[in-house]
Design a protein around this motif. Structure first.
Motif, PDB file in Angstrom:
ATOM      1  N   TYR A   2      11.079  55.535 104.506  1.00 50.54           N
ATOM      2  CA  TYR A   2      10.188  56.294 105.020  1.00 50.54           C
ATOM      3  C   TYR A   2       8.812  56.892 104.354  1.00 50.54           C
ATOM      4  O   TYR A   2       8.966  56.721 103.039  1.00 50.54           O
ATOM      5  CB  TYR A   2      11.102  57.481 105.724  1.00 50.54           C
ATOM      6  N   CYS A  20      17.045  65.872 104.363  1.00 52.68           N
ATOM      7  CA  CYS A  20      17.295  64.695 103.394  1.00 52.68           C
ATOM      8  C   CYS A  20      18.707  64.669 102.530  1.00 52.68           C
ATOM      9  O   CYS A  20      18.584  65.798 101.880  1.00 52.68           O
ATOM     10  CB  CYS A  20      16.027  64.430 102.674  1.00 52.68           C
ATOM     11  N   PRO A  21      19.339  63.928 102.733  1.00 54.38           N
ATOM     12  CA  PRO A  21      20.823  63.889 101.965  1.00 54.38           C
ATOM     13  C   PRO A  21      20.697  63.413 100.616  1.00 54.38           C
ATOM     14  O   PRO A  21      21.535  63.739  99.600  1.00 54.38           O
ATOM     15  CB  PRO A  21      21.429  62.809 102.686  1.00 54.38           C
ATOM     16  N   VAL A  22      19.280  62.976 100.120  1.00 49.89           N
ATOM     17  CA  VAL A  22      19.285  62.583  98.628  1.00 49.89           C
ATOM     18  C   VAL A  22      18.335  63.279  98.189  1.00 49.89           C
ATOM     19  O   VAL A  22      17.929  63.003  97.000  1.00 49.89           O
ATOM     20  CB  VAL A  22      19.311  60.960  98.552  1.00 49.89           C
ATOM     21  N   CYS A  24      14.885  63.348  98.332  1.00 52.13           N
ATOM     22  CA  CYS A  24      13.757  62.486  97.719  1.00 52.13           C
ATOM     23  C   CYS A  24      12.578  62.956  98.323  1.00 52.13           C
ATOM     24  O   CYS A  24      11.593  61.996  98.250  1.00 52.13           O
ATOM     25  CB  CYS A  24      14.294  61.043  97.898  1.00 52.13           C
ATOM     26  N   ILE A  25      12.365  63.986  98.826  1.00 50.65           N
ATOM     27  CA  ILE A  25      11.188  64.392  99.539  1.00 50.65           C
ATOM     28  C   ILE A  25      10.695  65.475  98.560  1.00 50.65           C
ATOM     29  O   ILE A  25      11.306  66.501  98.423  1.00 50.65           O
ATOM     30  CB  ILE A  25      11.252  64.822 100.975  1.00 50.65           C
ATOM     31  N   ILE A  34       7.409  61.038 100.051  1.00 56.44           N
ATOM     32  CA  ILE A  34       8.835  60.454 100.068  1.00 56.44           C
ATOM     33  C   ILE A  34       8.852  59.385  98.785  1.00 56.44           C
ATOM     34  O   ILE A  34       8.072  58.605  98.890  1.00 56.44           O
ATOM     35  CB  ILE A  34       9.203  59.777 101.183  1.00 56.44           C
ATOM     36  N   CYS A  39      14.745  56.901  98.585  1.00 55.17           N
ATOM     37  CA  CYS A  39      14.857  56.952 100.167  1.00 55.17           C
ATOM     38  C   CYS A  39      15.832  56.112 100.478  1.00 55.17           C
ATOM     39  O   CYS A  39      15.651  54.816 100.140  1.00 55.17           O
ATOM     40  CB  CYS A  39      13.631  56.730 100.958  1.00 55.17           C
ATOM     41  N   VAL A  40      16.983  56.513 101.193  1.00 55.79           N
ATOM     42  CA  VAL A  40      17.808  55.567 101.509  1.00 55.79           C
ATOM     43  C   VAL A  40      17.887  55.102 103.158  1.00 55.79           C
ATOM     44  O   VAL A  40      19.011  54.710 103.867  1.00 55.79           O
ATOM     45  CB  VAL A  40      19.516  56.210 101.410  1.00 55.79           C
ATOM     46  N   ASP A  41      16.903  55.502 103.636  1.00 61.45           N
ATOM     47  CA  ASP A  41      16.495  54.921 104.693  1.00 61.45           C
ATOM     48  C   ASP A  41      17.352  55.516 106.068  1.00 61.45           C
ATOM     49  O   ASP A  41      17.562  54.623 106.995  1.00 61.45           O
ATOM     50  CB  ASP A  41      16.526  53.292 105.036  1.00 61.45           C
ATOM     51  N   CYS A  42      17.920  56.700 105.853  1.00 60.94           N
ATOM     52  CA  CYS A  42      18.530  57.197 106.853  1.00 60.94           C
ATOM     53  C   CYS A  42      17.913  57.708 108.133  1.00 60.94           C
ATOM     54  O   CYS A  42      18.718  57.811 109.307  1.00 60.94           O
ATOM     55  CB  CYS A  42      19.605  58.385 106.352  1.00 60.94           C
ATOM     56  N   GLY A  43      16.934  58.031 107.974  1.00 62.26           N
ATOM     57  CA  GLY A  43      15.789  58.491 109.392  1.00 62.26           C
ATOM     58  C   GLY A  43      16.050  59.720 109.708  1.00 62.26           C
ATOM     59  O   GLY A  43      15.449  60.156 110.725  1.00 62.26           O
ATOM     60  N   ARG A  44      16.776  60.492 109.040  1.00 62.89           N
ATOM     61  CA  ARG A  44      16.993  61.891 109.442  1.00 62.89           C
ATOM     62  C   ARG A  44      15.796  62.908 109.331  1.00 62.89           C
ATOM     63  O   ARG A  44      15.500  63.488 110.014  1.00 62.89           O
ATOM     64  CB  ARG A  44      18.089  62.598 108.608  1.00 62.89           C
ATOM     65  N   CYS A  45      14.965  62.381 108.507  1.00 67.79           N
ATOM     66  CA  CYS A  45      13.745  63.260 108.380  1.00 67.79           C
ATOM     67  C   CYS A  45      12.466  63.078 109.525  1.00 67.79           C
ATOM     68  O   CYS A  45      11.995  64.043 109.838  1.00 67.79           O
ATOM     69  CB  CYS A  45      13.035  62.949 107.079  1.00 67.79           C
TER      70      CYS A  45
HETATM   71 FE1  SF4 Z   1      15.386  61.098 103.051  1.00 65.16          FE
HETATM   72 FE2  SF4 Z   1      16.705  59.734 104.801  1.00 65.16          FE
HETATM   73 FE3  SF4 Z   1      13.843  60.706 105.168  1.00 65.16          FE
HETATM   74 FE4  SF4 Z   1      14.680  58.790 103.358  1.00 65.16          FE
HETATM   75  S1  SF4 Z   1      14.851  58.501 105.774  1.00 65.16           S
HETATM   76  S2  SF4 Z   1      13.371  60.615 103.294  1.00 65.16           S
HETATM   77  S3  SF4 Z   1      16.745  59.423 102.643  1.00 65.16           S
HETATM   78  S4  SF4 Z   1      15.859  62.021 105.144  1.00 65.16           S
END
Ligand code: SF4
Length: 78
Positions: A2, A20-22, A24-25, A34, A39-45
């Motif tokens: 992302y 963000c679970p890791v 990385c922002i 980012i 980024c683990v591509d979780c899409g939560r952000c």
């Molecule tokens: Fe963080 Fe997930 Fe957003 Fe990547 S997609 S920046 S891991 S919240």
């Protein structure tokens, strides 16, 4: 991966950072960035950004395409 785009400039709401679970922002002078290798591509952000500044790199609007390199470049310069 992302990517944060120019809608974030001088906004820096930081809702994304909470999601963000890791962690990385990262915060720059005028926008958030980012880390592309973290980024683990979780899409939560993406949905929590109040100014819709975050996109998956495959879905970047054409006018914001350069922000993939801008995000990566922020970390290359550290
Ligand atoms: Fe963080 Fe997930 Fe957003 Fe990547 S997609 S920046 S891991 S919240």
């Amino acid at each position: 991966v992302y990517v944060v785009t120019d809608a974030c400039v001088d906004v820096q709401d930081r809702s994304c950072v909470e999601e963000c679970p890791v962690d990385c922002i990262y915060e720059g002078d005028r926008m958030m960035y980012i880390h592309p290798d973290e980024c683990v591509d979780c899409g939560r952000c993406e949905p929590v950004c109040p100014v819709t500044s975050i996109f998956h790199h495959d879905d970047l609007p054409a006018e914001a395409a350069r922000f993939a390199e801008i995000n990566a470049g922020f970390f290359a310069g550290l």
